[in-house]
Design an enzyme around this catalytic site. Structure first.
Site, PDB file in Angstrom:
ATOM      1  N   ASN A 105       0.901  -1.210  -0.184  1.00 18.25           N
ATOM      2  CA  ASN A 105      -0.029   0.003  -0.028  1.00 18.25           C
ATOM      3  C   ASN A 105       1.011   0.971   0.192  1.00 18.25           C
ATOM      4  O   ASN A 105       1.616   1.474   1.073  1.00 18.25           O
ATOM      5  CB  ASN A 105      -1.006  -0.176   1.199  1.00 18.25           C
ATOM      6  CG  ASN A 105      -1.720   1.193   1.492  1.00 18.25           C
ATOM      7  OD1 ASN A 105      -1.816   2.072   0.518  1.00 18.25           O
ATOM      8  ND2 ASN A 105      -2.224   1.559   2.556  1.00 18.25           N
ATOM      9  N   TRP A 106       0.961   1.805  -1.220  1.00 16.70           N
ATOM     10  CA  TRP A 106       1.865   3.023  -1.358  1.00 16.70           C
ATOM     11  C   TRP A 106       1.418   4.261  -0.688  1.00 16.70           C
ATOM     12  O   TRP A 106       2.264   5.318  -0.675  1.00 16.70           O
ATOM     13  CB  TRP A 106       2.307   3.360  -2.867  1.00 16.70           C
ATOM     14  CG  TRP A 106       3.179   1.991  -3.235  1.00 16.70           C
ATOM     15  CD1 TRP A 106       4.033   1.148  -2.639  1.00 16.70           C
ATOM     16  CD2 TRP A 106       3.924   2.151  -4.639  1.00 16.70           C
ATOM     17  NE1 TRP A 106       4.823   0.385  -3.504  1.00 16.70           N
ATOM     18  CE2 TRP A 106       4.731   1.147  -4.767  1.00 16.70           C
ATOM     19  CE3 TRP A 106       3.644   2.653  -5.666  1.00 16.70           C
ATOM     20  CZ2 TRP A 106       5.322   0.714  -5.942  1.00 16.70           C
ATOM     21  CZ3 TRP A 106       4.235   2.412  -7.042  1.00 16.70           C
ATOM     22  CH2 TRP A 106       5.180   1.345  -7.039  1.00 16.70           C
ATOM     23  N   LYS A 107       0.057   4.230  -0.380  1.00  9.82           N
ATOM     24  CA  LYS A 107      -0.654   5.406   0.100  1.00  9.82           C
ATOM     25  C   LYS A 107      -0.329   6.652  -0.934  1.00  9.82           C
ATOM     26  O   LYS A 107      -0.191   6.549  -2.144  1.00  9.82           O
ATOM     27  CB  LYS A 107      -0.091   5.710   1.548  1.00  9.82           C
ATOM     28  CG  LYS A 107      -0.035   4.607   2.453  1.00  9.82           C
ATOM     29  CD  LYS A 107      -0.141   4.657   3.869  1.00  9.82           C
ATOM     30  CE  LYS A 107       0.228   3.560   4.673  1.00  9.82           C
ATOM     31  NZ  LYS A 107       0.022   3.670   6.106  1.00  9.82           N
ATOM     32  N   HIS A 128      -9.588   0.959   4.868  1.00  8.71           N
ATOM     33  CA  HIS A 128      -8.423   1.265   5.372  1.00  8.71           C
ATOM     34  C   HIS A 128      -8.422   2.037   6.821  1.00  8.71           C
ATOM     35  O   HIS A 128      -9.260   3.131   6.565  1.00  8.71           O
ATOM     36  CB  HIS A 128      -7.185   1.937   4.315  1.00  8.71           C
ATOM     37  CG  HIS A 128      -5.920   1.679   5.184  1.00  8.71           C
ATOM     38  ND1 HIS A 128      -5.595   2.769   5.876  1.00  8.71           N
ATOM     39  CD2 HIS A 128      -4.832   1.014   4.948  1.00  8.71           C
ATOM     40  CE1 HIS A 128      -4.241   2.581   6.375  1.00  8.71           C
ATOM     41  NE2 HIS A 128      -3.712   1.621   5.570  1.00  8.71           N
ATOM     42  N   GLU A 170      -7.055   4.568   7.672  1.00  6.89           N
ATOM     43  CA  GLU A 170      -7.024   5.981   7.345  1.00  6.89           C
ATOM     44  C   GLU A 170      -8.032   6.530   6.725  1.00  6.89           C
ATOM     45  O   GLU A 170      -8.511   7.602   6.875  1.00  6.89           O
ATOM     46  CB  GLU A 170      -5.674   6.084   6.651  1.00  6.89           C
ATOM     47  CG  GLU A 170      -4.380   6.005   7.368  1.00  6.89           C
ATOM     48  CD  GLU A 170      -3.118   5.577   6.605  1.00  6.89           C
ATOM     49  OE1 GLU A 170      -3.171   5.657   5.214  1.00  6.89           O
ATOM     50  OE2 GLU A 170      -2.134   4.968   7.460  1.00  6.89           O
ATOM     51  N   GLU A 185      -5.297  -4.943  10.948  1.00  6.84           N
ATOM     52  CA  GLU A 185      -4.273  -4.029  10.849  1.00  6.84           C
ATOM     53  C   GLU A 185      -4.758  -3.241  12.424  1.00  6.84           C
ATOM     54  O   GLU A 185      -5.645  -2.319  12.153  1.00  6.84           O
ATOM     55  CB  GLU A 185      -4.582  -3.191   9.808  1.00  6.84           C
ATOM     56  CG  GLU A 185      -4.303  -3.669   8.390  1.00  6.84           C
ATOM     57  CD  GLU A 185      -3.589  -2.611   7.373  1.00  6.84           C
ATOM     58  OE1 GLU A 185      -2.536  -2.972   7.097  1.00  6.84           O
ATOM     59  OE2 GLU A 185      -4.252  -1.578   7.210  1.00  6.84           O
ATOM     60  N   GLY A 243       2.282   2.447  10.684  1.00  2.00           N
ATOM     61  CA  GLY A 243       3.094   3.585  10.448  1.00  2.00           C
ATOM     62  C   GLY A 243       3.712   3.870  11.738  1.00  2.00           C
ATOM     63  O   GLY A 243       4.358   5.033  11.808  1.00  2.00           O
ATOM     64  N   SER A 256       3.401  -2.092  10.544  1.00  2.00           N
ATOM     65  CA  SER A 256       4.936  -1.918  10.724  1.00  2.00           C
ATOM     66  C   SER A 256       5.530  -3.324  10.512  1.00  2.00           C
ATOM     67  O   SER A 256       6.550  -3.464  11.112  1.00  2.00           O
ATOM     68  CB  SER A 256       5.242  -1.290  11.925  1.00  2.00           C
ATOM     69  OG  SER A 256       4.580  -0.082  12.162  1.00  2.00           O
ATOM     70  N   GLY A 314       2.956  -1.099   4.295  1.00  2.00           N
ATOM     71  CA  GLY A 314       2.777   0.299   3.984  1.00  2.00           C
ATOM     72  C   GLY A 314       4.327   0.910   3.950  1.00  2.00           C
ATOM     73  O   GLY A 314       4.814   0.586   2.710  1.00  2.00           O
TER      74      GLY A 314
END
Ligand code: PEP
Length: 254
Positions: free
Chosen positions: A11-13, A97, A99, A169, A175, A214, A235
């Site tokens: 997941n490159w965000k 997700h 976020e 998650e 992160g 992480s 991530g």
């Protein structure tokens, strides 16, 4: 027990530029060995999907997206539809997700609608679930996971999970550099499988449950070794080709 092929999804965000993703993709494609057991998926920002499709060639790596609209088409400025993702050879799409839930107000109901829209367009949803730190500390982890999963089961039905992936998650591990211990991850993964098994044993046995939070080369093996962990959603570590490749190679078929 079903043999579940591990899956490792990047997941490159909202990271990268054309200049940075080109060498990153080159590194990942050239370093992925044929003996890698895992199915490898990359979810870039939407605008780089065309570049991804172009560069992946016959590497075996699959394209995914980080989000989609729950609606089919129309006057929804800034949204991206499931069919548009199909146009760019996407197979997977991340939904729910943390976020998106926390920063963009996505409710359990909206996440469930996105899950269904993705499936209706023949995309495979990667449904993210996970508790906040305060929820873990108050002993509510299972209540939260159950609520998030039930919203999708109620709307889409249990059989919908035949063509889906779940990512556990824990929000406090995303992160932050803090990872759930392998035992903590296993405990929740087993709970997710149990929840699904209450509806349908075969679905529960077959579904792949990824861990995210992480994961890096240094901790991937011990997490992926847990019996109910079928790979990872990655991530930060997915932005470094060597790190991501080590994680992919750490995922072994059972
Ligand atoms: C994620 O955002 O899905 C994630 C797992 O991020 P990180 O690996 O950076 O914790």
């Amino acid at each position: 027990m079903t043999q579940r092929r591990p899956l490792v999804a990047a997941n490159w965000k909202m990271n990268g530029s054309l200049a940075s993703i080109r060498p990153l993709l080159k590194g990942i494609c050239s370093g992925l060995q044929a003996k890698c057991d895992a199915e490898v998926v990359i979810c870039p920002p939407y605008v780089y999907l065309a570049e991804l499709t172009d560069k992946l060639g016959n590497s075996g790596i699959i394209s995914g997206a980080q989000n989609l609209s729950h609606l089919e088409s129309g006057a929804f400025t800034g949204e991206i539809s499931a069919d548009m993702l199909k146009d760019f050879s996407c197979k997977y799409v991340i939904v729910g997700h943390s976020e998106r839930r926390a920063l963009y107000g996505e409710t359990d109901g909206l996440v469930a609608a996105k899950f269904m829209r993705g499936q209706d367009a023949a995309l495979v949803p990667i449904l993210c679930v996970g508790e906040q730190l305060a929820e873990r500390e108050s002993g509510d982890t299972e209540v939260v996971i159950e609520r998030q999963l039930n919203a999708v089961i109620e709307l889409a039905g249990i059989k919908a999970f035949n063509d889906a992936v779940i990512a556990y998650e824990p929000v406090w591990a995303i992160g932050t550099g803090e990872t759930a211990t392998p035992d903590q991850a296993q405990e929740v993964h087993a709970f997710v499988r149990l929840l699904l098994a209450r509806h349908d044993d075969a679905v529960a046995d077959k579904i792949r449950i990824l861990y995210g939070g992480s994961v890096k080369a240094a901790n991937a093996v011990e997490i992926f070794n847990m019996v109910d962990v079928d790979g990872g959603l990655i991530g930060g570590a997915a932005l470094d080709a060597d790190e991501f490749l080590s994680i992919c190679h750490a995922a072994r078929g059972s």
